[in-house]
Design an enzyme around this catalytic site. Structure first.
Site, PDB file in Angstrom:
ATOM      1  N   ARG A 239      -6.526  -4.933  -3.033  1.00 14.77           N
ATOM      2  CA  ARG A 239      -7.782  -4.679  -2.346  1.00 14.77           C
ATOM      3  C   ARG A 239      -8.962  -4.696  -3.330  1.00 14.77           C
ATOM      4  O   ARG A 239     -10.100  -4.929  -2.938  1.00 14.77           O
ATOM      5  CB  ARG A 239      -7.708  -3.357  -1.570  1.00 14.77           C
ATOM      6  CG  ARG A 239      -6.516  -3.324  -0.591  1.00 14.77           C
ATOM      7  CD  ARG A 239      -6.858  -2.722   0.739  1.00 14.77           C
ATOM      8  NE  ARG A 239      -7.949  -3.411   1.380  1.00 14.77           N
ATOM      9  CZ  ARG A 239      -8.517  -3.044   2.524  1.00 14.77           C
ATOM     10  NH1 ARG A 239      -8.084  -1.972   3.133  1.00 14.77           N
ATOM     11  NH2 ARG A 239      -9.506  -3.715   3.065  1.00 14.77           N
TER      12      ARG A 239
ATOM     13  N   ALA B  71       2.963   2.472   7.377  1.00 17.40           N
ATOM     14  CA  ALA B  71       3.269   1.223   8.082  1.00 17.40           C
ATOM     15  C   ALA B  71       3.428   0.067   7.097  1.00 17.40           C
ATOM     16  O   ALA B  71       4.346  -0.748   7.234  1.00 17.40           O
ATOM     17  CB  ALA B  71       2.165   0.912   9.096  1.00 17.40           C
TER      18      ALA B  71
ATOM     19  N   SER C  55       0.818  -1.222   0.000  1.00 15.60           N
ATOM     20  CA  SER C  55       0.000   0.000   0.000  1.00 15.60           C
ATOM     21  C   SER C  55       0.845   1.263   0.000  1.00 15.60           C
ATOM     22  O   SER C  55       1.141   1.829   1.071  1.00 15.60           O
ATOM     23  CB  SER C  55      -0.934  -0.009   1.220  1.00 15.60           C
ATOM     24  OG  SER C  55      -2.044  -0.815   0.958  1.00 15.60           O
TER      25      SER C  55
ATOM     26  N   HIS D 178      -6.655   7.226   4.706  1.00 16.72           N
ATOM     27  CA  HIS D 178      -8.117   7.179   4.912  1.00 16.72           C
ATOM     28  C   HIS D 178      -8.463   8.228   5.961  1.00 16.72           C
ATOM     29  O   HIS D 178      -7.652   8.499   6.858  1.00 16.72           O
ATOM     30  CB  HIS D 178      -8.569   5.821   5.470  1.00 16.72           C
ATOM     31  CG  HIS D 178      -8.519   4.695   4.478  1.00 16.72           C
ATOM     32  ND1 HIS D 178      -8.061   3.443   4.817  1.00 16.72           N
ATOM     33  CD2 HIS D 178      -8.903   4.626   3.177  1.00 16.72           C
ATOM     34  CE1 HIS D 178      -8.153   2.647   3.761  1.00 16.72           C
ATOM     35  NE2 HIS D 178      -8.657   3.338   2.757  1.00 16.72           N
TER      36      HIS D 178
ATOM     37  N   CYS E  94      -9.925   0.303  11.832  1.00 18.40           N
ATOM     38  CA  CYS E  94      -9.878  -0.365  10.513  1.00 18.40           C
ATOM     39  C   CYS E  94     -10.471  -1.750  10.598  1.00 18.40           C
ATOM     40  O   CYS E  94     -11.030  -2.250   9.626  1.00 18.40           O
ATOM     41  CB  CYS E  94      -8.434  -0.543  10.049  1.00 18.40           C
ATOM     42  SG  CYS E  94      -7.517   0.960   9.849  1.00 18.40           S
TER      43      CYS E  94
ATOM     44  N   GLU F 275     -13.532   3.685  -0.736  1.00 19.23           N
ATOM     45  CA  GLU F 275     -12.868   2.888   0.302  1.00 19.23           C
ATOM     46  C   GLU F 275     -13.805   2.573   1.460  1.00 19.23           C
ATOM     47  O   GLU F 275     -13.390   2.194   2.549  1.00 19.23           O
ATOM     48  CB  GLU F 275     -11.621   3.629   0.787  1.00 19.23           C
ATOM     49  CG  GLU F 275     -10.603   3.904  -0.313  1.00 19.23           C
ATOM     50  CD  GLU F 275      -9.652   2.736  -0.601  1.00 19.23           C
ATOM     51  OE1 GLU F 275      -9.181   2.104   0.354  1.00 19.23           O
ATOM     52  OE2 GLU F 275      -9.376   2.474  -1.788  1.00 19.23           O
TER      53      GLU F 275
ATOM     54  N   ASN G 194       0.610   4.288   2.545  1.00 20.64           N
ATOM     55  CA  ASN G 194       0.334   3.793   3.899  1.00 20.64           C
ATOM     56  C   ASN G 194       1.703   3.490   4.505  1.00 20.64           C
ATOM     57  O   ASN G 194       2.360   2.511   4.141  1.00 20.64           O
ATOM     58  CB  ASN G 194      -0.562   2.547   3.765  1.00 20.64           C
ATOM     59  CG  ASN G 194      -0.690   1.731   5.048  1.00 20.64           C
ATOM     60  OD1 ASN G 194       0.093   1.870   5.976  1.00 20.64           O
ATOM     61  ND2 ASN G 194      -1.678   0.854   5.070  1.00 20.64           N
TER      62      ASN G 194
END
Ligand code: SUG
Length: 448
Positions: free
Chosen positions: A138, A27, A22, A250, A371, A174, A25
């Site tokens: 995804r 992390a 991702s 997000h 999440c 999303e 993102n």
């Protein structure tokens, strides 16, 4: 009639791994190739579900998906037996096998957008599966997500399901991660708050420069139309592109709302004053008193918010009306964030307590407490119409824990994804799970 917010948490799937899939993102990118523990991940998720159930909240379970997704791999030209498909993909295109092996459906805040029956024109609860088309790994979730949601919320008198929006970036959607609902009480008409990262057709809206904005204004508007929402019950806001560029992929990474309260970072939105005033007015006309709890950037910077996932918390209303914040352990480890939380709960505001959970396995992929859950506000009769197999009870918790212990690996590295046996293990586990949760046949291997 009594109404509840039910949290349906994603059960982490047997292929949970760190694929670095991702972009945007932080992390996910920084833990790429780390060795995961699917078993630990699933047990951490179940422990959170159990704790919420024991606190008296209604808790449900959303099943994981069949991975690796050999149907997707076949559509990309890999052929032969399932084992051959996996082996060829591992040899020729490891990134594709990694994408098709992700357990990303665990983050059920991205499964769909939900509008409770009090908000919709036909008085039913509406679900639109999210196309998640910003990321390939995804984008392959929604067909199975739709079947699983259909098996959980099957009664057409109460539940309406919409297919995912067209799978093009103009309608990037999303799901509930960019959607919050404010209300006086869960059973009353509320105000649905849609947050988008960019507009596909109107260049007046600024876009981020570095990372992708996954959600478009046009997707939000389409979902509001599909659900039959009244303009008086909808507010749109643009996420601040500068925070997307700092890793806020997000809206639920920078704000969370519940009841009459929005807990947000000072830099979360564009035109913050206009947005808050509109929320205040519209909720006011629905009989509610909107209240914003703003976290100033001097107290917690965006970087700390992204690193600790302070806003990816669950904001829950307790029996006495006060609110509880469920945060990940990373918040306690961040000195500034923890200091802020101590101050927040000592004040006379709506948020009175903080509870910390260890969700490290999911967090390392950018998935915090919020999440991992899909919120569905349900009136008593609607709750009674939900498939009872997916509502967590102490007995179901015990069964699921034993199921995880039996089927999940302790560790998974990228090299392990090439092992065709992983698919066999996943299918064996899921076949048993559909019986435990009474879902019927929902997976490609069960229906093709
Ligand atoms: O879409 N991570 C997910 C995290 C989703 C978090 N959800 C919410 N904020 N609601 C994502 O970026 C990483 C998978 C990997 O790299 O292996 C991933 O898909």
């Amino acid at each position: 009639m009594k109404a509840y917010e039910v949290n349906f948490d994603g059960l982490v799937g047997p292929t949970h791994n760190y694929g670095g899939l991702s972009y945007g993102n932080v992390a996910s990118q920084s833990n790429s190739q780390a060795v995961s523990s699917p078993k630990e991940a699933a047990l951490q998720g179940l422990a959170k579900m159990k704790a919420l159930m024991e606190m008296g909240f209604k808790q449900g379970v959303l099943a994981p998906q069949e991975r690796p997704d050999v149907v997707a791999l076949r559509s990309l030209g890999f052929s032969g037996s399932d084992a051959e498909v996996i082996q060829k993909a591992a040899k020729e295109a490891m990134p594709l096998l990694a994408a098709c092996s992700s357990a990303s459906s665990m983050w059920t805040a991205n499964a769909c957008t939900v509008s409770p029956s009090a908000d919709t024109a036909d008085g039913r609860v509406h679900f639109t599966a999210a196309n998640l088309n910003c990321k390939f790994h995804r984008s392959i979730e929604h067909p199975t997500t739709s079947r699983v949601l259909g098996a959980m919320f099957a009664d057409p008198r109460h539940f309406a399901h919409h297919a995912a929006l067209p799978a093009v970036s103009q309608f990037g959607d999303e799901g509930a991660a960019n959607h919050t609902r404010f209300c006086k009480s869960y059973g009353e008409a509320g105000v649905e708050f849609f947050v988008f990262g960019r507009s596909a057709f109107d260049s007046r809206f600024p876009a981020p420069q570095r990372y992708p904005a996954r959600q478009t204004l046009e997707a939000c508007q389409a979902v509001a139309r599909l659900h039959g929402l009244d303009d008086e019950g909808v507010v749109y806001a643009q996420q601040n592109p500068a925070v997307i560029d700092q890793g806020v992929f997000h809206n639920d990474v920078i704000s969370v709302g519940n009841g009459e309260v929005l807990f947000h970072h000072e830099d979360a939105f564009l035109e913050t004053d206009r947005v808050l005033a509109e929320l205040h007015d519209k909720l006011g006309r629905r009989g509610g008193r909107f209240q914003a709890v703003c976290v100033p950037r001097e107290a917690v910077g965006v970087e700390d918010a992204v690193q600790s996932y302070l806003f990816n918390s669950q904001l829950l209303t307790r029996a006495d009306g006060s609110m509880l914040l469920i945060v990940p352990e990373e918040c306690r480890l961040n000195e500034r964030v923890w200091r802020y939380l101590q101050r927040l709960t000592a004040e006379d505001g709506p948020i009175r307590e903080v509870k910390v959970f260890d969700l490290k396995q999911s967090m390392q992929n950018g998935g915090g407490p919020a999440c991992l859950r899909l919120r569905v506000a349900l009136k008593e009769n609607e709750l009674n119409a939900v498939n009872p197999g997916v509502i967590l009870t102490p007995a179901l918790y015990g069964t699921l824990t034993t199921w995880v212990e039996k089927h999940y690996r302790d560790r998974l590295s990228e090299a392990d994804l090439a092992d065709p046996q992983l698919l066999v293990e996943c299918r064996t586990a899921l076949d048993e799970l559909t019986q435990i949760l009474k879902l019927g046949s929902v997976y490609p291997f069960q229906i093709d």
